[in-house]
Design a protein around this motif. Structure first.
Motif, PDB file in Angstrom:
ATOM      1  N   ARG A  93       0.840  -1.196   0.000  1.00 26.58           N
ATOM      2  CA  ARG A  93       0.000   0.000   0.000  1.00 26.58           C
ATOM      3  C   ARG A  93       0.876   1.247   0.000  1.00 26.58           C
ATOM      4  N   PRO A  94       0.573   2.252  -0.836  1.00 22.67           N
ATOM      5  CA  PRO A  94       1.425   3.443  -0.937  1.00 22.67           C
ATOM      6  C   PRO A  94       1.582   4.157   0.401  1.00 22.67           C
ATOM      7  N   THR A  95       2.808   4.524   0.718  1.00 19.77           N
ATOM      8  CA  THR A  95       3.111   5.326   1.900  1.00 19.77           C
ATOM      9  C   THR A  95       4.059   6.443   1.486  1.00 19.77           C
ATOM     10  N   ASP A  96       4.212   7.425   2.332  1.00 20.91           N
ATOM     11  CA  ASP A  96       5.095   8.544   2.037  1.00 20.91           C
ATOM     12  C   ASP A  96       6.419   8.328   2.742  1.00 20.91           C
ATOM     13  N   ALA A  97       7.393   7.740   2.017  1.00 19.48           N
ATOM     14  CA  ALA A  97       8.723   7.517   2.583  1.00 19.48           C
ATOM     15  C   ALA A  97       9.774   8.316   1.825  1.00 19.48           C
ATOM     16  N   GLY A  98       9.339   9.321   1.074  1.00 18.59           N
ATOM     17  CA  GLY A  98      10.285  10.223   0.436  1.00 18.59           C
ATOM     18  C   GLY A  98      10.587   9.958  -1.021  1.00 18.59           C
ATOM     19  N   MET A  99      10.139   8.832  -1.584  1.00 12.11           N
ATOM     20  CA  MET A  99      10.403   8.530  -2.990  1.00 12.11           C
ATOM     21  C   MET A  99       9.470   9.342  -3.887  1.00 12.11           C
ATOM     22  N   ILE A 100      10.015   9.978  -4.911  1.00  5.96           N
ATOM     23  CA  ILE A 100       9.231  10.737  -5.880  1.00  5.96           C
ATOM     24  C   ILE A 100       9.220   9.944  -7.182  1.00  5.96           C
ATOM     25  N   TYR A 101       8.032   9.630  -7.690  1.00  2.73           N
ATOM     26  CA  TYR A 101       7.874   8.787  -8.869  1.00  2.73           C
ATOM     27  C   TYR A 101       7.527   9.626 -10.090  1.00  2.73           C
ATOM     28  N   GLU A 102       8.186   9.288 -11.211  1.00  3.31           N
ATOM     29  CA  GLU A 102       7.836   9.942 -12.474  1.00  3.31           C
ATOM     30  C   GLU A 102       6.380   9.649 -12.844  1.00  3.31           C
ATOM     31  N   HIS A 103       5.931   8.434 -12.562  1.00  4.13           N
ATOM     32  CA  HIS A 103       4.576   8.005 -12.918  1.00  4.13           C
ATOM     33  C   HIS A 103       4.127   6.970 -11.893  1.00  4.13           C
ATOM     34  N   ASP A 104       2.826   6.901 -11.665  1.00  4.96           N
ATOM     35  CA  ASP A 104       2.290   5.940 -10.699  1.00  4.96           C
ATOM     36  C   ASP A 104       2.606   4.494 -11.084  1.00  4.96           C
ATOM     37  N   ALA A 105       2.852   4.239 -12.374  1.00  3.31           N
ATOM     38  CA  ALA A 105       3.163   2.880 -12.810  1.00  3.31           C
ATOM     39  C   ALA A 105       4.487   2.385 -12.241  1.00  3.31           C
ATOM     40  N   LEU A 106       5.312   3.300 -11.734  1.00  9.58           N
ATOM     41  CA  LEU A 106       6.587   2.918 -11.135  1.00  9.58           C
ATOM     42  C   LEU A 106       6.446   2.531  -9.662  1.00  9.58           C
ATOM     43  N   ARG A 107       5.313   2.808  -9.069  1.00  6.06           N
ATOM     44  CA  ARG A 107       5.084   2.472  -7.665  1.00  6.06           C
ATOM     45  C   ARG A 107       4.848   0.969  -7.502  1.00  6.06           C
ATOM     46  N   PRO A 108       5.043   0.439  -6.303  1.00 10.52           N
ATOM     47  CA  PRO A 108       4.644  -0.952  -6.062  1.00 10.52           C
ATOM     48  C   PRO A 108       3.162  -1.140  -6.382  1.00 10.52           C
ATOM     49  N   GLU A 109       2.882  -2.183  -7.122  1.00 14.77           N
ATOM     50  CA  GLU A 109       1.507  -2.447  -7.544  1.00 14.77           C
ATOM     51  C   GLU A 109       0.709  -3.096  -6.421  1.00 14.77           C
ATOM     52  N   LEU A 110      -0.504  -2.614  -6.205  1.00 10.05           N
ATOM     53  CA  LEU A 110      -1.381  -3.186  -5.187  1.00 10.05           C
ATOM     54  C   LEU A 110      -2.134  -4.350  -5.835  1.00 10.05           C
ATOM     55  N   PRO A 111      -1.771  -5.600  -5.521  1.00  7.61           N
ATOM     56  CA  PRO A 111      -2.339  -6.732  -6.243  1.00  7.61           C
ATOM     57  C   PRO A 111      -3.708  -7.140  -5.703  1.00  7.61           C
ATOM     58  N   SER A 112      -4.464  -7.795  -6.545  1.00  8.09           N
ATOM     59  CA  SER A 112      -5.748  -8.349  -6.121  1.00  8.09           C
ATOM     60  C   SER A 112      -5.513  -9.625  -5.326  1.00  8.09           C
TER      61      SER A 112
END
Length: 405
Positions: A93-112
């Motif tokens: 689940r997204p948290t604010d730990a200081g990483m800035i992403y160019e696009h949301d697709a670079l974030r860890p994916e929340l799987p089903s």
């Protein structure tokens, strides 16, 4: 079993050919105890064990092992699957730990739930899948395990937990390549899937011009690049140099002055510029350095869009890469071996660019890059502490060394 489940859990079991957690002899797979251990220590992941109903899971596993009745085994089976899905989702689940992403697709994916269980079912060993936390970046599980076995100080353990939070910002890439740069240790890794295949030293930002934690896609290499000098350096370094040495200062260093930042910008006569206004910050002037042996970019650079203008590049100052502490840049990342990285990114021998400056060489497929700040990692079953050059963990090199003892 599908009738007893609901939602995506029911969908998974409707198509599953066998139970996930129950072995053919009617016993629970050892992965069940491995998951329970993770859930019971979920505070290391920033998750309350109670939120994952750890006590209920422990009771269900104990009953299934003791009784082995169909009812007890089915209850344990469904609860284990539900808990695994909830645990994986909470970790990603997204948290604010200081990483800035160019696009949301670079974030860890929340799987089903279905995808989580399907991936677990396809693993060669469910126990190794769970124990190795294969849904996380490969740096995660080894460091987390040290918290279960390491008898280090409370401060060292807290630092490990802080670094786990940072690693959670980097997704697992089981089938993809990616680049990881750790600014704390000033080192770069090339990953193929979840396996590091190469590594090199880098130079990163000084403490007063820190390289930020960012991610993006490397889309191309640029051979024989210009160096567009950052505005603050134009003001602080180049303007005073011109005021002292005139246009000869620029010529000796291969600098050019341009009319603007657009592609069709024209060259300006340096004598027409009010350099005192540049020095005062009243005139934002574009200055670039021509390709050549002294060019600050070296022979190649690799760009990835980010709001800070940070990129990877070669450097003529190779002596800095031999130093143990490599924090000398204005924020960009200087490479020990740009040609080696280019060969890996381009899939073989680095392409020869045609003559002329700024020759763009496209990658067949963009490669994600994650620039992180990691001050602790696993060294076997112990917590190894590294430098904290930017003081983000409020620990200097001496303090970190003391914690490691």
């Amino acid at each position: 079993m599908a009738k007893s489940a609901g939602g995506e859990l029911r969908t998974f079991y409707a198509y599953a050919s066998s139970p996930l957690w129950i072995s053919p002899d009617g016993s629970l797979d050892p992965a069940a105890r491995a998951l329970l251990e993770l859930v019971q220590t979920a505070e290391y992941d920033g998750i309350a064990p109670a939120a994952l109903e750890a006590a209920e899971l422990a009771e269900a596993i104990q009953a299934a092992e003791a009784q082995r009745t169909p009812e007890a085994l089915e209850r344990a089976e469904l609860l284990l699957s539900r808990t695994l899905a909830a645990y994986v989702a909470a970790l990603r689940r997204p948290t604010d730990a200081g990483m800035i992403y160019e696009h949301d697709a670079l974030r860890p994916e929340l799987p089903s739930t279905y995808l989580t269980l399907d991936q677990a079912a396809k693993a060669p060993s469910l126990q190794e899948y769970v124990r190795g936390m294969a849904w996380m970046h490969p740096l995660y599980a080894p460091l987390r395990r040290t918290l279960l076995t390491e008898g280090g100080s409370a401060a060292a353990r807290q630092l490990a937990i802080r670094n786990l939070e940072r690693i959670r910002q980097i997704p697992a890439q089981p089938r993809e390549r990616h680049v990881l740069v750790d600014t704390a240790s000033a080192r770069l890794w090339m990953y193929e899937g979840n396996r590091p295949v190469d590594s090199m030293r880098v130079v990163v930002g000084k403490p007063d011009s820190q390289t930020p934690s960012i991610s993006g896609w490397i889309r191309h290499a640029i051979a024989d690049p210009y160096w567009n000098v950052p505005s603050d350096l134009v003001r602080k370094t180049i303007a005073p140099g011109v005021l002292r040495g005139g246009a000869a200062y620029l010529k000796a260093r291969g600098y050019e002055v341009l009319s603007g930042w657009e592609e069709e910008a024209e060259l300006l006569d340096p004598k027409s510029v009010d350099w005192r206004a540049v020095q005062r910050g009243e005139l934002d002037l574009r200055v670039r350095q021509r390709p050549g042996a002294s060019n600050a970019m070296g022979e190649m650079k690799f760009e990835f869009p980010n709001p800070f203008g940070i990129y990877l590049h070669d450097t003529p100052d190779k002596d800095l890469l031999a130093k143990e502490a490599r924090y000398f840049s204005n924020g960009c990342i200087r490479l020990e071996d740009a040609d080696r990285l280019a060969r890996w990114l381009l899939g073989g021998t680095a392409a020869e660019a045609s003559s002329g400056p700024e020759q763009k060489i496209d990658l067949a497929r963009p490669v994600p890059i994650y620039v992180a700040y990691l001050t602790a990692h696993a060294d076997g079953d112990r917590i190894a502490l590294g430098p904290d050059p930017y003081g983000r963990d409020k620990l200097g090199g001496t303090a970190l060394a003391a914690l490691a003892d």
